[in-house]
Design a protein around this motif. Structure first.
Motif, PDB file in Angstrom:
ATOM      1  N   ALA A   1      45.695  40.564  49.549  1.00 28.27           N
ATOM      2  CA  ALA A   1      46.035  41.672  48.649  1.00 28.27           C
ATOM      3  C   ALA A   1      45.318  41.559  47.309  1.00 28.27           C
ATOM      4  O   ALA A   1      44.840  42.562  46.763  1.00 28.27           O
ATOM      5  CB  ALA A   1      47.548  41.719  48.447  1.00 28.27           C
ATOM      6  N   ILE A   2      45.208  40.342  46.757  1.00 25.55           N
ATOM      7  CA  ILE A   2      44.565  40.197  45.451  1.00 25.55           C
ATOM      8  C   ILE A   2      43.074  40.521  45.532  1.00 25.55           C
ATOM      9  O   ILE A   2      42.483  41.038  44.581  1.00 25.55           O
ATOM     10  CB  ILE A   2      44.788  38.794  44.867  1.00 25.55           C
ATOM     11  CG1 ILE A   2      44.352  37.707  45.850  1.00 25.55           C
ATOM     12  CG2 ILE A   2      46.239  38.602  44.456  1.00 25.55           C
ATOM     13  CD1 ILE A   2      44.441  36.294  45.274  1.00 25.55           C
ATOM     14  N   ALA A   3      42.441  40.222  46.680  1.00 30.32           N
ATOM     15  CA  ALA A   3      41.029  40.559  46.859  1.00 30.32           C
ATOM     16  C   ALA A   3      40.857  42.071  47.022  1.00 30.32           C
ATOM     17  O   ALA A   3      39.896  42.659  46.512  1.00 30.32           O
ATOM     18  CB  ALA A   3      40.452  39.825  48.064  1.00 30.32           C
ATOM     19  N   GLN A   4      41.789  42.718  47.736  1.00 30.04           N
ATOM     20  CA  GLN A   4      41.739  44.178  47.861  1.00 30.04           C
ATOM     21  C   GLN A   4      41.876  44.836  46.494  1.00 30.04           C
ATOM     22  O   GLN A   4      41.183  45.807  46.190  1.00 30.04           O
ATOM     23  CB  GLN A   4      42.855  44.652  48.784  1.00 30.04           C
ATOM     24  CG  GLN A   4      42.703  44.236  50.242  1.00 30.04           C
ATOM     25  CD  GLN A   4      43.848  44.729  51.100  1.00 30.04           C
ATOM     26  OE1 GLN A   4      44.415  45.784  50.866  1.00 30.04           O
ATOM     27  NE2 GLN A   4      44.197  43.955  52.118  1.00 30.04           N
ATOM     28  N   ASP A   5      42.752  44.291  45.645  1.00 29.64           N
ATOM     29  CA  ASP A   5      42.928  44.838  44.303  1.00 29.64           C
ATOM     30  C   ASP A   5      41.642  44.698  43.486  1.00 29.64           C
ATOM     31  O   ASP A   5      41.237  45.618  42.772  1.00 29.64           O
ATOM     32  CB  ASP A   5      44.071  44.118  43.583  1.00 29.64           C
ATOM     33  CG  ASP A   5      45.432  44.431  44.190  1.00 29.64           C
ATOM     34  OD1 ASP A   5      45.526  45.430  44.939  1.00 29.64           O
ATOM     35  OD2 ASP A   5      46.387  43.676  43.925  1.00 29.64           O
ATOM     36  N   PHE A   6      41.001  43.529  43.593  1.00 29.19           N
ATOM     37  CA  PHE A   6      39.752  43.319  42.842  1.00 29.19           C
ATOM     38  C   PHE A   6      38.681  44.292  43.306  1.00 29.19           C
ATOM     39  O   PHE A   6      37.950  44.869  42.493  1.00 29.19           O
ATOM     40  CB  PHE A   6      39.259  41.884  43.012  1.00 29.19           C
ATOM     41  CG  PHE A   6      38.070  41.555  42.139  1.00 29.19           C
ATOM     42  CD1 PHE A   6      38.254  41.041  40.872  1.00 29.19           C
ATOM     43  CD2 PHE A   6      36.768  41.776  42.584  1.00 29.19           C
ATOM     44  CE1 PHE A   6      37.171  40.753  40.054  1.00 29.19           C
ATOM     45  CE2 PHE A   6      35.688  41.494  41.781  1.00 29.19           C
ATOM     46  CZ  PHE A   6      35.885  40.975  40.508  1.00 29.19           C
TER      47      PHE A   6
ATOM     48  N   PRO B   1      37.027  41.188  33.194  1.00 32.94           N
ATOM     49  CA  PRO B   1      37.955  41.739  32.198  1.00 32.94           C
ATOM     50  C   PRO B   1      38.739  42.942  32.712  1.00 32.94           C
ATOM     51  O   PRO B   1      39.932  43.081  32.429  1.00 32.94           O
ATOM     52  CB  PRO B   1      37.020  42.139  31.042  1.00 32.94           C
ATOM     53  CG  PRO B   1      35.836  41.242  31.191  1.00 32.94           C
ATOM     54  CD  PRO B   1      35.656  41.083  32.669  1.00 32.94           C
ATOM     55  N   ALA B   2      38.072  43.811  33.486  1.00 33.85           N
ATOM     56  CA  ALA B   2      38.763  44.990  34.014  1.00 33.85           C
ATOM     57  C   ALA B   2      39.861  44.599  34.989  1.00 33.85           C
ATOM     58  O   ALA B   2      40.912  45.249  35.058  1.00 33.85           O
ATOM     59  CB  ALA B   2      37.762  45.916  34.698  1.00 33.85           C
ATOM     60  N   TYR B   3      39.636  43.522  35.732  1.00 28.97           N
ATOM     61  CA  TYR B   3      40.627  43.091  36.717  1.00 28.97           C
ATOM     62  C   TYR B   3      41.767  42.295  36.082  1.00 28.97           C
ATOM     63  O   TYR B   3      42.949  42.573  36.330  1.00 28.97           O
ATOM     64  CB  TYR B   3      39.941  42.237  37.793  1.00 28.97           C
ATOM     65  CG  TYR B   3      40.887  41.666  38.825  1.00 28.97           C
ATOM     66  CD1 TYR B   3      41.443  42.468  39.810  1.00 28.97           C
ATOM     67  CD2 TYR B   3      41.222  40.315  38.801  1.00 28.97           C
ATOM     68  CE1 TYR B   3      42.312  41.940  40.757  1.00 28.97           C
ATOM     69  CE2 TYR B   3      42.093  39.779  39.742  1.00 28.97           C
ATOM     70  CZ  TYR B   3      42.629  40.603  40.713  1.00 28.97           C
ATOM     71  OH  TYR B   3      43.502  40.072  41.643  1.00 28.97           O
TER      72      TYR B   3
END
Length: 289
Positions: A274-279, A110-112
């Motif tokens: 990038a999406i994994a770094q954001d998570f 939920p936070a992501y």
């Protein structure tokens, strides 16, 4: 040299045996050995020195392995960039065992997703820690959520220290903090015999010298709590299942001494999409450890 050869070099360096590297690549071991020998002839250098049943990366080989990893990372980034340019198909894959799915779905996702509504998160269900490690190594997942320790070829980011609790049907004459010795003779719902999670439980029982009775075996998370009721048995689970257990009318108790596991996000030693770094950034921002 092509991308397939680069993957062969990196896998061989990481696994240190041709057999294990071949398994991770889903090819026959003789085919991998021939491919490495052909590449060494093409480059005019020895990448791996044979040592007993395994291989050792040579000085020249270390340089080639480093460059091969950088090249593969660049390819992954290009693929991720291409994905970002196509609306509706951005996907982040996270490997997790069933026991940690409540923590993933209840707090991290939920936070992501609130800040990244365009990313589809796929949960890759795995059989325990070994399953998560294999999913990461085989690139079936970008990140993994598991308890520690993990092999040294993976990077770990500790997030939480989860307590293992005893979930039981109502009416059992047990104290609020259950001594480990009371598990001897207790009817328990356990993972299937031979599974990675069952081996970890068996190791825990051996550590404390207890011998519970197997009342039921299941690795389906949706069947755990119903099995507790139907088999009139107890279950060892992470504290994160407490709310769900309470709603089902079950009782949650601590163990004495307390048993805790460090939960972490893990990934390979390469540059993350990038999406994994954001998570990972979101998860570390909510970490409780």
């Amino acid at each position: 040299m092509n991308l397939q050869q680069l993957r062969y070099v990196v896998a061989t360096a990481e696994h240190r045996t041709m057999t294990d590297a071949a398994k991770s690549l889903y090819i026959a071991q003789p085919a991998l050995s021939r491919a490495i020998r052909d590449l060494e002839r093409e480059l005019g250098m020895t990448l791996f020195a044979r040592s007993g049943r395994g291989v050792v990366v040579t000085a020249q080989g270390r340089r080639v392995v480093k460059l091969a990893k950088e090249a593969l990372d660049a390819v992954h980034e290009i693929e991720a960039l291409a994905t970002h340019t196509q609306p509706g198909v951005v996907e982040l894959r996270i490997a997790a065992p069933p026991s940690l799915e409540p923590a993933l779905a209840g707090r991290l996702l939920p936070a992501y997703t609130s800040d990244h509504p365009g990313v589809r998160v796929q949960v890759v269900r795995c059989d325990g820690r070994d399953g998560v490690v294999n999913a990461i190594r085989e690139q079936r997942a970008d990140l993994g959520l598991t308890d520690l320790p993990v092999p040294a070829d993976l990077v770990s980011h500790p997030l939480d220290r989860q307590e293992i609790v005893l979930v039981s049907p109502p009416g059992l004459d047990l104290p609020e903090s259950v001594p480990m010795i009371r598990l001897t003779g207790m009817r328990l719902v356990l993972p299937p015999a031979g599974s990675a999670r069952r081996k970890e439980f068996d190791q825990l029982f051996a550590t404390y010298g207890v011998r519970p009775v197997v009342a039921a075996e299941t690795d389906e998370r949706g069947g755990w709590l119903p099995a507790v009721r139907s088999a009139s048995a107890s279950l060892l689970a992470y504290r994160g299942t407490s709310e769900q257990a309470a709603r089902a009318g079950l009782v949650v108790r601590s163990l004495n001494p307390p048993v805790r596991r460090v939960i972490a996000l893990v990934h390979t030693r390469r540059r993350l999409p990038a999406i994994a770094q954001d998570f990972l950034a979101v998860a570390e921002g909510t970490a409780a450890i």
